[in-house]
Structures are given as structure tokens and as C-alpha cells.
Scaffold this motif. Structure first.
Motif, PDB file in Angstrom:
ATOM      1  N   ALA A 178     -73.330  38.112  38.246  1.00  0.00           N
ATOM      2  CA  ALA A 178     -74.000  38.714  39.390  1.00  0.00           C
ATOM      3  C   ALA A 178     -73.018  39.563  40.191  1.00  0.00           C
ATOM      4  CB  ALA A 178     -74.587  37.627  40.281  1.00  0.00           C
ATOM      5  N   PRO A 179     -73.428  40.746  40.633  1.00  0.00           N
ATOM      6  CA  PRO A 179     -72.506  41.616  41.383  1.00  0.00           C
ATOM      7  C   PRO A 179     -72.195  41.100  42.777  1.00  0.00           C
ATOM      8  CG  PRO A 179     -74.703  42.582  41.309  1.00  0.00           C
ATOM      9  CD  PRO A 179     -74.736  41.382  40.416  1.00  0.00           C
ATOM     10  N   PHE A 180     -72.997  40.172  43.287  1.00  0.00           N
ATOM     11  CA  PHE A 180     -72.801  39.656  44.642  1.00  0.00           C
ATOM     12  C   PHE A 180     -72.860  38.130  44.626  1.00  0.00           C
ATOM     13  CE2 PHE A 180     -74.946  43.799  45.142  1.00  0.00           C
ATOM     14  CZ  PHE A 180     -73.973  44.480  45.862  1.00  0.00           C
ATOM     15  N   SER A 181     -72.164  37.528  45.573  1.00  0.00           N
ATOM     16  CA  SER A 181     -72.216  36.075  45.733  1.00  0.00           C
ATOM     17  C   SER A 181     -72.933  35.674  47.014  1.00  0.00           C
ATOM     18  CB  SER A 181     -70.798  35.483  45.737  1.00  0.00           C
ATOM     19  OG  SER A 181     -70.014  36.042  46.780  1.00  0.00           O
ATOM     20  N   HIS A 182     -73.192  36.632  47.890  1.00  0.00           N
ATOM     21  CA  HIS A 182     -73.956  36.413  49.117  1.00  0.00           C
ATOM     22  C   HIS A 182     -75.291  37.146  49.013  1.00  0.00           C
ATOM     23  CE1 HIS A 182     -69.787  35.787  50.449  1.00  0.00           C
ATOM     24  NE2 HIS A 182     -70.265  35.087  51.466  1.00  0.00           N
ATOM     25  N   LEU A 183     -76.219  36.766  49.860  1.00  0.00           N
ATOM     26  CA  LEU A 183     -77.402  37.588  50.084  1.00  0.00           C
ATOM     27  C   LEU A 183     -76.949  38.860  50.800  1.00  0.00           C
ATOM     28  CD1 LEU A 183     -79.693  34.755  51.508  1.00  0.00           C
ATOM     29  CD2 LEU A 183     -79.776  35.681  49.188  1.00  0.00           C
ATOM     30  N   ILE A 184     -77.475  40.009  50.383  1.00  0.00           N
ATOM     31  CA  ILE A 184     -77.129  41.281  51.012  1.00  0.00           C
ATOM     32  C   ILE A 184     -78.408  41.900  51.564  1.00  0.00           C
ATOM     33  CG2 ILE A 184     -76.042  43.537  50.744  1.00  0.00           C
ATOM     34  CD1 ILE A 184     -74.120  41.240  50.190  1.00  0.00           C
ATOM     35  N   TYR A 185     -78.429  42.126  52.877  1.00  0.00           N
ATOM     36  CA  TYR A 185     -79.610  42.690  53.540  1.00  0.00           C
ATOM     37  C   TYR A 185     -79.244  43.982  54.245  1.00  0.00           C
ATOM     38  CZ  TYR A 185     -82.780  38.652  53.141  1.00  0.00           C
ATOM     39  OH  TYR A 185     -83.614  37.666  52.674  1.00  0.00           O
ATOM     40  N   PRO A 186     -80.078  45.009  54.128  1.00  0.00           N
ATOM     41  CA  PRO A 186     -79.894  46.209  54.950  1.00  0.00           C
ATOM     42  C   PRO A 186     -80.435  45.965  56.361  1.00  0.00           C
ATOM     43  CG  PRO A 186     -81.841  46.455  53.605  1.00  0.00           C
ATOM     44  CD  PRO A 186     -81.245  45.120  53.242  1.00  0.00           C
ATOM     45  N   ILE A 187     -80.359  46.976  57.201  1.00  0.00           N
ATOM     46  CA  ILE A 187     -80.998  46.914  58.518  1.00  0.00           C
ATOM     47  C   ILE A 187     -82.509  46.823  58.304  1.00  0.00           C
ATOM     48  CG2 ILE A 187     -81.400  48.172  60.663  1.00  0.00           C
ATOM     49  CD1 ILE A 187     -78.573  47.058  60.407  1.00  0.00           C
ATOM     50  N   PRO A 188     -83.232  45.973  59.064  1.00  0.00           N
ATOM     51  CA  PRO A 188     -84.685  45.829  58.862  1.00  0.00           C
ATOM     52  C   PRO A 188     -85.425  47.155  58.991  1.00  0.00           C
ATOM     53  CG  PRO A 188     -83.860  44.111  60.303  1.00  0.00           C
ATOM     54  CD  PRO A 188     -82.729  45.082  60.109  1.00  0.00           C
TER      55      PRO A 188
ATOM     56  N   GLU B 298     -89.617  49.012  59.030  1.00  0.00           N
ATOM     57  CA  GLU B 298     -90.977  48.713  59.480  1.00  0.00           C
ATOM     58  C   GLU B 298     -91.697  47.860  58.449  1.00  0.00           C
ATOM     59  OE1 GLU B 298     -94.994  51.066  59.289  1.00  0.00           O
ATOM     60  OE2 GLU B 298     -93.699  51.984  60.795  1.00  0.00           O
ATOM     61  N   GLY B 299     -92.220  46.730  58.892  1.00  0.00           N
ATOM     62  CA  GLY B 299     -93.022  45.873  58.019  1.00  0.00           C
ATOM     63  C   GLY B 299     -92.229  44.840  57.243  1.00  0.00           C
ATOM     64  N   GLY B 300     -90.892  44.875  57.324  1.00  0.00           N
ATOM     65  CA  GLY B 300     -90.118  43.904  56.552  1.00  0.00           C
ATOM     66  C   GLY B 300     -88.639  43.982  56.858  1.00  0.00           C
ATOM     67  N   LEU B 301     -87.859  43.247  56.073  1.00  0.00           N
ATOM     68  CA  LEU B 301     -86.419  43.151  56.290  1.00  0.00           C
ATOM     69  C   LEU B 301     -85.637  44.087  55.387  1.00  0.00           C
ATOM     70  CD1 LEU B 301     -86.017  39.288  56.743  1.00  0.00           C
ATOM     71  CD2 LEU B 301     -86.341  41.064  58.486  1.00  0.00           C
ATOM     72  N   GLY B 302     -86.337  44.990  54.693  1.00  0.00           N
ATOM     73  CA  GLY B 302     -85.664  45.946  53.838  1.00  0.00           C
ATOM     74  C   GLY B 302     -85.492  45.422  52.422  1.00  0.00           C
ATOM     75  N   VAL B 303     -85.217  46.331  51.505  1.00  0.00           N
ATOM     76  CA  VAL B 303     -85.001  45.959  50.106  1.00  0.00           C
ATOM     77  C   VAL B 303     -83.622  45.305  50.012  1.00  0.00           C
ATOM     78  CG1 VAL B 303     -84.731  46.814  47.750  1.00  0.00           C
ATOM     79  CG2 VAL B 303     -86.490  47.788  49.231  1.00  0.00           C
ATOM     80  N   HIS B 304     -83.625  43.981  49.859  1.00  0.00           N
ATOM     81  CA  HIS B 304     -82.381  43.243  49.913  1.00  0.00           C
ATOM     82  C   HIS B 304     -82.054  42.586  48.576  1.00  0.00           C
ATOM     83  CE1 HIS B 304     -85.658  40.623  51.631  1.00  0.00           C
ATOM     84  NE2 HIS B 304     -85.221  39.814  50.675  1.00  0.00           N
ATOM     85  N   VAL B 305     -80.843  42.070  48.495  1.00  0.00           N
ATOM     86  CA  VAL B 305     -80.373  41.370  47.300  1.00  0.00           C
ATOM     87  C   VAL B 305     -80.592  39.882  47.491  1.00  0.00           C
ATOM     88  CG1 VAL B 305     -78.398  40.861  45.817  1.00  0.00           C
ATOM     89  CG2 VAL B 305     -78.582  43.102  46.906  1.00  0.00           C
ATOM     90  N   THR B 306     -81.291  39.283  46.549  1.00  0.00           N
ATOM     91  CA  THR B 306     -81.490  37.845  46.561  1.00  0.00           C
ATOM     92  C   THR B 306     -80.987  37.266  45.249  1.00  0.00           C
ATOM     93  OG1 THR B 306     -83.469  38.094  47.935  1.00  0.00           O
ATOM     94  CG2 THR B 306     -83.181  35.994  46.828  1.00  0.00           C
TER      95      THR B 306
END
Length: 435
Positions: A296-306, A308-316
Motif C-alpha cells: 500500500a502506498p500509504f499507512s495512514h488514512l489520507i483526506y483532502p479538504i472537505p 460540498e456533500g462529503g469529505l472529499g475523495v480520500h484514501v482508505t
């Protein structure tokens, strides 16, 4: 599953020799919720009814049964958790995004504590992997600072603002100018969680009646009377002819935890003031998975700035190490009541939507390779605020709001509903379990 419901009632009351020998009342309900004359329908008194076996309904049933109530859960699907509860990011949220003293803030923080404790005590697979909320341009830094302030006011501990180089040292594939570290965020195996809660609820006396739908109701003597039918009756309905309930339940307490169809169901309770029922909006979100990657390229959850309507396309990340990106936001029209009760929403993920994902993800993950995303799954969020409107809070609505004794409506239970589920159950039980 109505046979199981009847067995439940017989065990609790001893009053049900058979459905054909009960005292009856003549009425039916049409597709628009109107009451008409019709065949005789059996009636029976019960203690508590929870409508909906998603994570929140299950948690509420468990909590009420642990407090000594006899609970009947009505679920139109063939098993629990088939809608929003199984189509989300499976993230345990810390409590950052929500206005201070809102229900979302209070119940997310409390729910997160309860959820971590529950997972540890019951060996539910989970991991407190932490989250980075990232600013990819200087214009986003004030928004990141605002999120830190919100989280601090909500009592979220351990939040730390990182310079871009610090965050990128933690996550070499990441690109950002600043990041907010949330060490309390995590992930959970939602199915294992629900399975455990169902088992505890059943052990405490809750009965789950699947393929069984509450379709309407009315108020008589300031008490709710629920109209119940089997799912097959809804599936065979043409949407025009009157739909006859097969059973009427007269509960002391009703918890409307129907999720996507909670507002539509509440509007079919004759005698309730429709003005207190919020509008229903639906935000469809797709997820795509990362393919051809051993590590996996990441070991944390990665979230962009929220957004409208959601928290953004994030890494889970899931507990098996699979990486998924999403959800996006697609506002969709609602469905007629019966289609909503049957959860006949479109959950297909079109491969064409992936072209919208690449540019959003590459803002913080620039080395994402073309062609590396595959369609995953989709979910629909039950919202009470629509496009261009500020986010809505959870609504937990009792007699003080609508004047109906023994009715609790749960509206707008979207994210952080999973994290908040045990706290929502506690909140409902604290305030209404004595009814």
C-alpha cells in the motif's frame, strides 16, 4: 418472516394462538400512504419496535434490550446492514469536522470512545492507524486551521499541524504543503461489528424479523399503530392499488432507524405534522480500488479538504491492506416510497467515473499510475441538506418535537453515523427507554 414475528409476540405476550383468531380492524394503506377500507388485519401490542437493521438500528436494539426492554427489529432486507452500513469507508472518525455542541460532534466523540472500547472487549478487527487531512495548496491552509480549531473545541485530543515536509516524511508518496494529523482516527470491520451487536441483542431478547417492512401507521389515542407487511407484497405491488398490511403492531416505543427511507416512512405516519419532517436528499458516492500493488502506498488514512456533500475523495485502507479511493458526490433524485423501502437504488459503479478520480487523487498522490484504479462499490448517504446547502446535523426527534408519545425518528444519520452508532443508541435509550 412474519411467522417469526408472530412467534416473538406469542413468546412475549402469550396472546397469539394464530393470526386468524385475533381481533381485527378493517383498513389498508395505498402506495401514497392513505388509509382506505379493506380486509381485516390482526393487531397486537408489543413493547419496542426498531425499524431498520443497519448499524444504528442494531445498536439501538441492543442497548434497549440490555436495559430490559423486549425489542422487535423490522428489516425489509433478507439480513442486517445491507444498505448504508455496508457501503461506506469503514472509518472510525475522531470528531473533527462538526460544529461544536452539535449532535454530530457530541455523538461522534462519545461514539468513538465507545466503539474502540467495544472492539477491544469483543475482539472486533480494527486498527487505530491515524489520519492526515492535507492542504495541497496555500489557499487551503486556513481551512485546515479551521478544522483543527473545530476538533479541539469538540474535545479531540492529539491533533497536530504538520508542515508539508513532516507529513511527507511520514508518507513518502504524499504531496502537500501542510497536514493535520489525527492520531485517534481508525478503521473497523463493519460486518464483524454488526454481527457481534446482533448476537448481543438476540442474547438479550431482541428478535430480528427480516423481509418484513413497516409501510405506514397512524396515531390512535396518542399511540402509534404500525402497519407491517412482508417484503414480497411490496415487490408485487404495482404502485397504484391499495397495499394491505398483514399485521398491525401497537408498540410502547418505536425507533424509526430506517436510514435512507426514514423521512418517507415518517411522512406515512398519519397524524404526524409533516412540517417537522426534514426533506430527504441522496448523495451517491463511488469507490475505486487500487490494483496491481503489493504494498500500500500509504499507512495512514489520507483526506483532502472537505467538499460540498462529503469529505472529499480520500484514501482508505481496509484491514486486509486493500487501498480504496472515494467516495465522490453525485446528487441523485429520490425514489418512490416503496422503491426506497426495498432499497432499489442503483449501486453500480460505472468505469467512466474513474476519469474524475485521477485528477482529484493526484493532487495529493501525484505518482498514481494511469489505469491503476478499478471499480469498487457505491453507497448512498441519507442527507437532510442538499446541493449548495450547509451540512445538516443528526436529527433525533422525540415527542417533544412531534407530540406523538413513544415515537423516535432518526433523520440524516450519515457520516459519522458508523462511529456514532453506539452513542446514538445510548442517547435514545437514556431519553426514551422509560416510555
Amino acid at each position: 418472516m412474519l411467522e417469526r414475528t408472530l412467534r416473538f409476540l406469542k413468546n412475549r405476550t402469550g396472546l397469539i394462538p394464530s393470526i386468524n383468531k385475533l381481533s381485527c380492524q378493517s383498513f389498508s394503506t395505498n402506495i401514497r400512504g392513505g388509509i382506505t377500507g379493506g380486509d381485516q388485519v390482526a393487531q397486537e401490542k408489543v413493547d419496542c419496535v426498531v425499524i431498520g437493521a443497519g448499524i444504528v438500528g442494531i445498536a439501538a436494539a441492543r442497548e434497549l434490550s440490555l436495559r430490559g426492554r423486549y425489542v422487535l427489529v423490522l428489516e425489509s432486507a433478507s439480513t442486517f446492514g445491507t444498505a448504508t452500513s455496508s457501503r461506506n469507508s469503514e472509518v472510525i472518525h475522531a470528531g473533527i469536522y462538526y460544529p461544536p455542541n452539535s449532535l454530530k460532534a457530541l455523538l461522534c466523540v462519545r461514539g468513538r470512545e465507545l466503539l474502540y472500547n467495544y472492539c477491544c472487549e469483543h475482539d472486533i478487527p480494527h486498527s487505530q492507524i491515524g489520519k492526515l487531512i492535507v492542504a495541497t495548496g496555500s489557499s487551503e491552509i486556513p481551512k485546515l486551521s479551521h478544522l483543527k480549531d473545530l476538533g479541539t473545541k469538540n474535545g479531540v485530543v492529539g491533533l497536530r499541524m504538520l508542515e508539508g515536509f513532516e507529513a511527507m516524511r511520514m508518507e513518502p508518496e504524499l504531496q502537500c504543503v501542510k497536514a493535520l494529523l489525527s492520531p485517534l482516527s481508525g478503521i473497523v470491520d463493519t460486518h464483524s461489528l454488526m454481527l457481534s451487536l446482533v448476537g448481543e441483542a438476540e442474547s438479550s431478547g431482541t428478535t430480528f424479523s427480516y423481509n418484513t417492512t413497516a409501510i405506514s401507521g397512524h396515531i390512535e389515542g396518542n399511540q402509534m399503530q404500525l402497519y407491517v407487511t412482508e417484503r414480497t407484497n411490496l415487490e408485487n405491488s404495482n404502485g397504484e392499488t391499495p397495499l394491505h398490511p398483514q399485521l398491525v403492531l401497537i408498540p410502547k416505543l418505536v425507533v424509526n432507524a430506517a436510514g435512507l427511507s426514514a423521512p418517507a416512512l415518517a411522512k406515512r405516519f398519519h397524524g404526524i405534522n409533516h412540517s417537522i419532517i426534514p426533506p430527504a436528499y441522496y448523495a451517491r458516492g463511488c469507490y475505486f480500488t487500487l490494483s496491481n500493488t503489493r504494498v500500500a502506498p500509504f499507512s495512514h488514512l489520507i483526506y483532502p479538504i472537505p467538499e460540498e456533500g462529503g469529505l472529499g475523495v480520500h484514501v482508505t485502507l481496509d484491514l486486509d491492506g486493500q487501498v480504496k479511493f472515494g467516495p465522490d458526490v453525485e446528487w441523485i433524485n429520490g425514489r418512490d416510497d416503496i422503491t426506497g423501502f426495498l432499497n432499489k437504488f442503483d449501486y453500480a459503479v460505472s468505469g467512466e467515473r474513474v476519469e474524475r478520480f485521477y485528477p482529484e487523487i493526484r493532487k495529493y498522490y501525484p505518482s498514481l499510475r494511469e489505469g491503476s484504479l478499478e471499480p469498487g462499490y457505491a453507497g448512498i448517504r441519507p442527507k437532510i441538506s442538499g446541493p449548495k446547502q450547509p451540512p445538516g446535523d443528526f436529527i433525533i426527534q422525540g415527542e417533544e418535537a412531534h407530540g406523538i408519545h413513544g415515537l423516535v425518528n432518526l433523520f440524516g444519520i450519515e457520516s459519522p453515523g458508523l462511529t456514532s452508532s453506539l452513542a446514538i443508541a445510548e442517547y435514545v435509550a437514556d431519553r426514551y427507554s422509560r416510555l
